[in-house]
Enzyme design. Structure first.
Site, PDB file in Angstrom:
ATOM      1  N   GLU A 114     -12.627  13.804  88.128  1.00 49.40           N
ATOM      2  CA  GLU A 114     -12.001  15.110  88.376  1.00 49.40           C
ATOM      3  C   GLU A 114     -11.161  15.615  87.194  1.00 49.40           C
ATOM      4  OE1 GLU A 114      -9.884  14.561  92.082  1.00 49.40           O
ATOM      5  OE2 GLU A 114     -11.718  14.209  93.201  1.00 49.40           O
ATOM      6  N   ASN A 152     -17.229  11.915  86.790  1.00 48.88           N
ATOM      7  CA  ASN A 152     -17.469  12.178  88.214  1.00 48.88           C
ATOM      8  C   ASN A 152     -16.604  13.362  88.655  1.00 48.88           C
ATOM      9  OD1 ASN A 152     -18.657  11.153  90.754  1.00 48.88           O
ATOM     10  ND2 ASN A 152     -16.555  10.639  91.343  1.00 48.88           N
ATOM     11  N   HIS A 203     -18.821  16.470  98.413  1.00 52.23           N
ATOM     12  CA  HIS A 203     -18.086  16.632  99.678  1.00 52.23           C
ATOM     13  C   HIS A 203     -18.419  18.019 100.230  1.00 52.23           C
ATOM     14  CE1 HIS A 203     -16.009  12.879  99.269  1.00 52.23           C
ATOM     15  NE2 HIS A 203     -15.638  13.194  98.036  1.00 52.23           N
ATOM     16  N   GLU A 237     -20.408  10.566  96.419  1.00 51.20           N
ATOM     17  CA  GLU A 237     -19.456  10.552  97.549  1.00 51.20           C
ATOM     18  C   GLU A 237     -19.880  11.511  98.655  1.00 51.20           C
ATOM     19  OE1 GLU A 237     -15.407  11.198  96.223  1.00 51.20           O
ATOM     20  OE2 GLU A 237     -15.669   9.974  94.429  1.00 51.20           O
ATOM     21  N   ASP A 275     -20.501  13.537 101.818  1.00 55.63           N
ATOM     22  CA  ASP A 275     -20.285  13.654 103.260  1.00 55.63           C
ATOM     23  C   ASP A 275     -20.403  15.129 103.622  1.00 55.63           C
ATOM     24  OD1 ASP A 275     -17.737  14.386 102.267  1.00 55.63           O
ATOM     25  OD2 ASP A 275     -16.709  12.696 103.192  1.00 55.63           O
TER      26      ASP A 275
END
Ligand code: XIL
Length: 347
Positions: A159, A200, A236, A265, A267
């Site tokens: 990030e 990432n 996300h 990651e 979801d």
């Protein structure tokens, strides 16, 4: 004899299926990973891994790749200066070894979940820039060396770009200047020359300013000979937002720079309450994400941020939202799980 001839004739008459045409859907995600050639992973809650045998059993049955949800973050591994607590991270790595899972290390340089001794030391001036740089180098070297040969890929920086495409003003950038990123990759590479080193981020699936800056950064790092090997898309997502329809193209743009890419990651949250319609929509998001990854040769890993609603960060972080995972609280598969099993690698 006649029967044997007949049987043989039948076998010969049946056209052979190419290896890629799998007539039978895979039994589980581990088999899906084998058939598609993409590693399928999950973030792991170490407390649950230790305490819940059903959680452990399903994790080890379904997943061939794992990421520590929190156990490898700085505040977890060095809560006090010079005091390292590896027990949780070791548990994950050891469980992975026993269950033939590869590991993503998450994460070396981030602005969140830093130990208080570090942030307060920087804030009150007791840690100056020279010392901070040494602290970062020691942290990366110590952690990467500890798991040398056991981590397939590291999220080296997490990030670092803002939504508006500027570099995020973290304590690292403010005190060390922009060179900290190249340094971090070089130190990590020295500590484990075989690990794939990643940048990432979230919203990298669709947010143009962030995408352009990250691409430019990668290009510059590659031009300088910095060992950066991958771009990770956190993924996300939420069904109240459109699916990021350009994601596969974005992945391809990073691949064109010579990187591998990964969904790190994933979801897919929803505004509660859960309804069958929302679960059906969620299933399409999960399967589109996997299809996107499978459509890009350089996409090597497809990791979900927890596999069960019993242990998901979503309810704690997004008010009124939840049900973001593939399995429900009782570890029963949701429509999204079944949808993934039907995704095929495009020819
Ligand atoms: C989250 C964890 O899931 C939570 O348990 C923790 O409290 C906060 O961090 N992007 C990342 C992850 O890179 O490390 C974050 O994980 C989720 C967002």
């Amino acid at each position: 004899m006649k029967l044997l001839v007949l049987a043989l004739a039948l076998v010969l008459a049946t056209p052979a299926l190419p290896a890629s045409a799998h007539p039978r859907p895979p039994r589980d995600l581990r088999q899906l990973a084998q058939q598609t050639g993409v590693k399928i992973g999950s973030a792991v809650d170490i407390a649950a891994l230790r305490a819940e045998s059903d959680y452990r059993k399903v994790l080890n049955r379904e997943f061939s790749h794992v990421t520590a949800e929190n156990a490898m973050k700085w505040e977890s591994v060095e809560p006090e200066r010079g005091v390292f607590t590896w027990a949780d991270a070791d548990t994950l790595v050891e469980n992975a070894r026993r269950n033939h899972q590869q590991v993503r290390g998450h994460t070396l340089v981030w602005h969140n979940q830093l130990p208080a001794w570090l942030t307060s030391g920087v804030a009150d001036g007791s840690i100056d820039a020279t010392e901070l740089r040494k602290i970062l180098r020691d942290h990366i070297t110590t952690q990467v060396r500890r798991y040398k040969g056991k981590i397939r890929a590291w999220d080296v920086v997490n990030e670092v770009v803002e939504e508006d495409g500027t570099m995020r003003q973290t304590l690292w950038l403010t005190h060390l200047g922009p060179g900290y990123i190249a340094d971090a990759f070089r130190w990590a590479h020295k500590a484990d020359p075989h690990a794939k080193l990643y940048i990432n981020d979230y919203n990298l699936e669709w947010n143009a300013p962030k995408i352009e800056t990250t691409l430019a950064l990668v290009k510059e790092l590659r031009a300088q000979g910095v060992p950066i090997h991958g771009a990770g898309f956190q993924g996300h997502l939420g069904i109240q937002y459109d699916y990021p329809g350009d994601w596969a193209n974005v992945m391809r743009r990073f691949a064109d720079l010579g990187l591998e890419v990964a969904v790190t990651e994933l979801d897919v949250r929803m505004v509660l309450p859960v309804t069958p319609e929302k679960l059906a929509t969620q299933a399409t998001y999960y399967s589109r994400a996997l299809s996107d990854c499978l459509s890009v040769r350089a996409c090597r890993e497809f990791t979900v941020w927890g596999y069960t609603d019993r242990h998901s960060w979503v309810p704690g972080w997004f008010e009124g939202e939840g049900s973001a995972c593939l399995l429900d609280e009782n570890l029963a598969p949701k429509p999204a799980y079944r949808a993934l099993l039907n995704v095929k690698r495009p020819r």
